[in-house]
Design an enzyme around this catalytic site. Structure first.
Site, PDB file in Angstrom:
ATOM      1  N   SER A   1      72.793  69.770   2.086  1.00 15.00           N
ATOM      2  CA  SER A   1      72.138  69.016   3.154  1.00 15.00           C
ATOM      3  C   SER A   1      71.082  68.070   2.579  1.00 15.00           C
ATOM      4  CB  SER A   1      71.550  69.956   4.204  1.00 15.00           C
ATOM      5  OG  SER A   1      70.770  70.934   3.592  1.00 15.00           O
TER       6      SER A   1
ATOM      7  N   ASP B   1      75.968  67.731   6.976  1.00 13.32           N
ATOM      8  CA  ASP B   1      75.782  69.018   7.647  1.00 13.32           C
ATOM      9  C   ASP B   1      77.173  69.640   7.805  1.00 13.32           C
ATOM     10  OD1 ASP B   1      75.338  71.177   9.224  1.00 13.32           O
ATOM     11  OD2 ASP B   1      74.495  70.062  10.924  1.00 13.32           O
ATOM     12  N   VAL B   2      77.421  70.697   7.064  1.00 16.08           N
ATOM     13  CA  VAL B   2      78.784  71.261   7.039  1.00 16.08           C
ATOM     14  C   VAL B   2      79.132  72.019   8.322  1.00 16.08           C
ATOM     15  CG1 VAL B   2      78.808  71.426   4.524  1.00 16.08           C
ATOM     16  CG2 VAL B   2      78.077  73.394   5.874  1.00 16.08           C
TER      17      VAL B   2
ATOM     18  N   LYS C   1      80.483  86.453  -1.026  1.00 12.57           N
ATOM     19  CA  LYS C   1      79.977  87.658  -0.374  1.00 12.57           C
ATOM     20  C   LYS C   1      78.567  87.389   0.160  1.00 12.57           C
ATOM     21  CE  LYS C   1      77.179  89.981  -3.398  1.00 12.57           C
ATOM     22  NZ  LYS C   1      76.723  90.513  -4.589  1.00 12.57           N
TER      23      LYS C   1
ATOM     24  N   HIS D   1      83.406  88.534  -8.046  1.00  8.09           N
ATOM     25  CA  HIS D   1      83.546  88.141  -9.461  1.00  8.09           C
ATOM     26  C   HIS D   1      83.820  89.338 -10.365  1.00  8.09           C
ATOM     27  CE1 HIS D   1      79.205  89.113  -9.736  1.00  8.09           C
ATOM     28  NE2 HIS D   1      79.365  89.149 -11.055  1.00  8.09           N
TER      29      HIS D   1
ATOM     30  N   GLU E   1      70.649  97.682 -13.547  1.00  6.35           N
ATOM     31  CA  GLU E   1      70.206  96.423 -14.162  1.00  6.35           C
ATOM     32  C   GLU E   1      68.712  96.454 -14.460  1.00  6.35           C
ATOM     33  OE1 GLU E   1      72.540  92.900 -12.258  1.00  6.35           O
ATOM     34  OE2 GLU E   1      71.805  94.141 -10.640  1.00  6.35           O
TER      35      GLU E   1
ATOM     36  N   ASP F   1      74.637  94.864  -1.637  1.00  2.27           N
ATOM     37  CA  ASP F   1      74.733  93.880  -2.722  1.00  2.27           C
ATOM     38  C   ASP F   1      75.761  94.307  -3.780  1.00  2.27           C
ATOM     39  OD1 ASP F   1      73.874  91.518  -4.123  1.00  2.27           O
ATOM     40  OD2 ASP F   1      72.766  92.810  -5.508  1.00  2.27           O
TER      41      ASP F   1
ATOM     42  N   HIS G   1      81.301  94.984  -5.052  1.00  4.09           N
ATOM     43  CA  HIS G   1      81.827  95.092  -6.420  1.00  4.09           C
ATOM     44  C   HIS G   1      82.269  96.504  -6.812  1.00  4.09           C
ATOM     45  CE1 HIS G   1      80.227  91.136  -6.636  1.00  4.09           C
ATOM     46  NE2 HIS G   1      78.972  91.494  -6.772  1.00  4.09           N
TER      47      HIS G   1
ATOM     48  N   LYS H   1      68.100  98.048  -9.471  1.00  4.95           N
ATOM     49  CA  LYS H   1      67.376  96.950 -10.135  1.00  4.95           C
ATOM     50  C   LYS H   1      66.120  97.512 -10.792  1.00  4.95           C
ATOM     51  CE  LYS H   1      69.424  93.173  -7.989  1.00  4.95           C
ATOM     52  NZ  LYS H   1      70.359  92.433  -8.821  1.00  4.95           N
TER      53      LYS H   1
END
Ligand SMILES: NC(=O)C1=CN([C@@H]2O[C@H](COP(=O)(O)OP(=O)(O)OC[C@H]3O[C@@H](n4cnc5c(N)ncnc54)[C@H](OP(=O)(O)O)[C@@H]3O)[C@@H](O)[C@H]2O)C=CC1
Ligand SMILES: O=C1O[C@H](COP(=O)(O)O)[C@@H](O)[C@H](O)[C@H]1O
Length: 456
Positions: free
Chosen positions: A44, A83-84, A134, A164, A202, A221, A226, A325
């Site tokens: 945008s 603007d999609v 996602k 991924h 992580e 997440d 995943h 995390k």
């Protein structure tokens, strides 16, 4: 020369595009010099074509992308500020592509939803591929509705629900390991395997993504997407081929049989969030004090859930999925604990620990811990490890996924019914956590999680 493709990158000016998608595209074009891709970036914010080209070049530099295909893309790429969610703007965008384009929705989920509604009143060229990031929906019902909406636009095989992890060489290696060897597959069941864990801990923190992460949390997440995909490949029946039809049917069958262990989210799930501390030389405040986080929302940064797969192969085997995390030890692996040997001959002493297979999800390696007659006393068993290191995959995970998308091959994407199943599996946990039926524990940044949690 591969057929040229137009890639319309909605959200081209965003973080995902700059950090992950474009670097992977650059690497893909470096490796596949006969592939031609015309890239149209859309956002945008206003930007000149030259500014856009600079961004593309910067992203490409991160993967040292070079060569004819890369140069040709950079020369021809253009940027459109639009603007999609406006059907006229989308119609104009589609008019810029020759042939059937691939449209990648690298947009915030609410904007993606509106853009899909807008597409319903636009003429879409036959063969157009839609790539969805996602999270796919917010729960099983919204995922079902999104599927219905997408199917009004294009057929299922042209919808790529991107995950991924499906492009990671280490995940794809599960197929080779299990189905191209005689030694593992006969043991891959409840008679020989005691438990399985998939761990993705992580050292990274929030990385400025509070706007997204504070609504998702570690469960949505990582586990809902995943790690359940990894589990489905780990546990599936042998497919006839790696074609999309075979691979995705086998994965879906596993997901349909998967549920929270004993249907008891209270006993089978744990959640926690990090407090202030240091990890890998970086200091983080408590999650609750991170900018743009609403502490009252109670978002978890570490989630651990035990599932079961109700079928002949796996009934009774616990599958624990965990991701967090700001964890001290970076751990990305599948851990397979075998049952103990039924009888160790009297006279052999020493280690009698069951075998443990570790399949790393990065770096590309695996190891099998087992008992052998070690050095010294030949009647004494010692623990040893057989290890193997595979070469890195040629492409980054996003590169693999992009390549199969540009080829119109959905084998590395999530099928619609699987996307709904993955929500169906975690929805009872989300409900229990929202109702505060499971305590939100704490762990210090740089630790390996709450000390009271059992070690995996
Ligand atoms: N970032 C990441 O590491 C990951 C992100 N994802 C997913 O990718 C998607 C995008 O995330 P991310 O890149 O981080 O988000 P950003 O907020 O960084 O980017 C959003 C993009 O959408 C564009 N945009 C928003 N509204 C409109 C609109 N109405 N019309 C045109 N363009 C619009 C923005 O354009 P502009 O800036 O010009 O306003 C920007 O390019 C999300 O679904 C996220 O969950 C998935 C995995 C990892
Ligand atoms: O999708 C995501 O994945 C990353 C972990 O994957 P990696 O390939 O970057 O290691 C995770 O950090 C992120 O939170 C999540 O959105």
């Amino acid at each position: 020369m591969t057929k040229p493709t137009t890639l319309i990158l909605l959200g081209g000016s965003g973080d995902l595009s700059a950090r992950l998608l474009m670097p992977a595209l650059g690497q893909l074009l470096t490796e596949r010099s006969d592939r031609r891709v015309t890239l149209i970036g859309v956002g945008s914010e206003k930007m000149s074509d030259e500014q856009w080209k600079d961004r593309v070049r910067q992203s490409f530099q991160t993967t040292e992308s070079t060569g004819k295909s890369v140069d040709s893309l950079v020369k021809e790429t253009m940027y459109v500020a639009a603007d999609v969610t406006d059907p006229d703007a989308l119609s104009e965008l589609l008019g810029r592509s020759s042939g059937a384009p691939a449209i990648y929705f690298a947009l915030p989920p609410q904007v993606t939803e509106k853009a899909c509604v807008a597409l319903e009143s636009v003429e879409i060229p036959p063969g157009t591929v839609l790539a969805m990031e996602k999270p796919f929906g917010l729960d099983a019902e919204s995922a079902r509705q999104l599927n219905e909406q997408l199917l009004r636009l294009v057929p299922e095989d042209q919808i790529h629900r991107v995950d991924h992890f499906l492009g990671r060489s280490t995940v794809l290696n599960l197929l080779g390991l299990r189905f191209a060897n005689r030694v593992f597959e006969p043991l891959w069941n409840r008679d020989h395997i005691d438990s399985v864990a998939v761990v993705y801990d992580e050292q990274l923190g929030l990385e400025g993504r509070a706007g997204y992460y504070d609504h998702a949390g570690a469960l949505v997440d990582m586990i809902q997407s995943h790690l359940l995909q990894v589990l489905s490949i780990f546990a599936m029946e042998a497919p006839y081929s790696t074609d999309a039809a075979d691979l995705r049917a086998a994965k879906s069958a596993v997901l349909r049989a998967t549920r929270v262990r004993d249907n008891d989210p209270l006993a089978s799930s744990r959640r926690a969030r990090y407090t202030e501390g240091t990890v890998a030389g970086r200091h983080f405040p408590s999650y609750a004090d991170e900018p743009d986080v609403d502490p009252e929302r109670g978002t978890e940064t570490l989630a651990q859930v035990t599932f079961e797969i109700d079928n002949w192969r796996w009934a009774g085997v616990p599958f624990t999925l965990r991701s967090g995390k700001a964890i001290g030890e970076r751990r990305r692996e599948i851990l397979v604990r075998f049952k103990p040997a039924p009888h160790i001959p009297v006279g052999l002493t020493g280690s009698s620990e069951p075998d443990v297979l570790r399949i790393s999800l990065g770096p590309d390696e695996m190891s099998l811990a087992m008992n052998v007659n070690g050095p010294g006393d030949p009647w004494e068993l010692d623990r040893t490890e057989l290890t193997a290191t595979f070469g890195e995959g040629q492409l980054k995970a996003y590169g693999e996924v992009l390549e199969s998308m540009l080829d119109g091959d959905p084998s590395l994407s999530v099928r619609g019914d699987a996307a709904e199943q993955m929500w169906r599996i975690v929805d009872p946990i989300i409900e229990a956590w929202r109702a505060d039926e499971v305590s939100l524990d704490e762990y210090e940044t740089g630790s390996n999680g709450p000390a009271s949690w059992p070690t995996i």
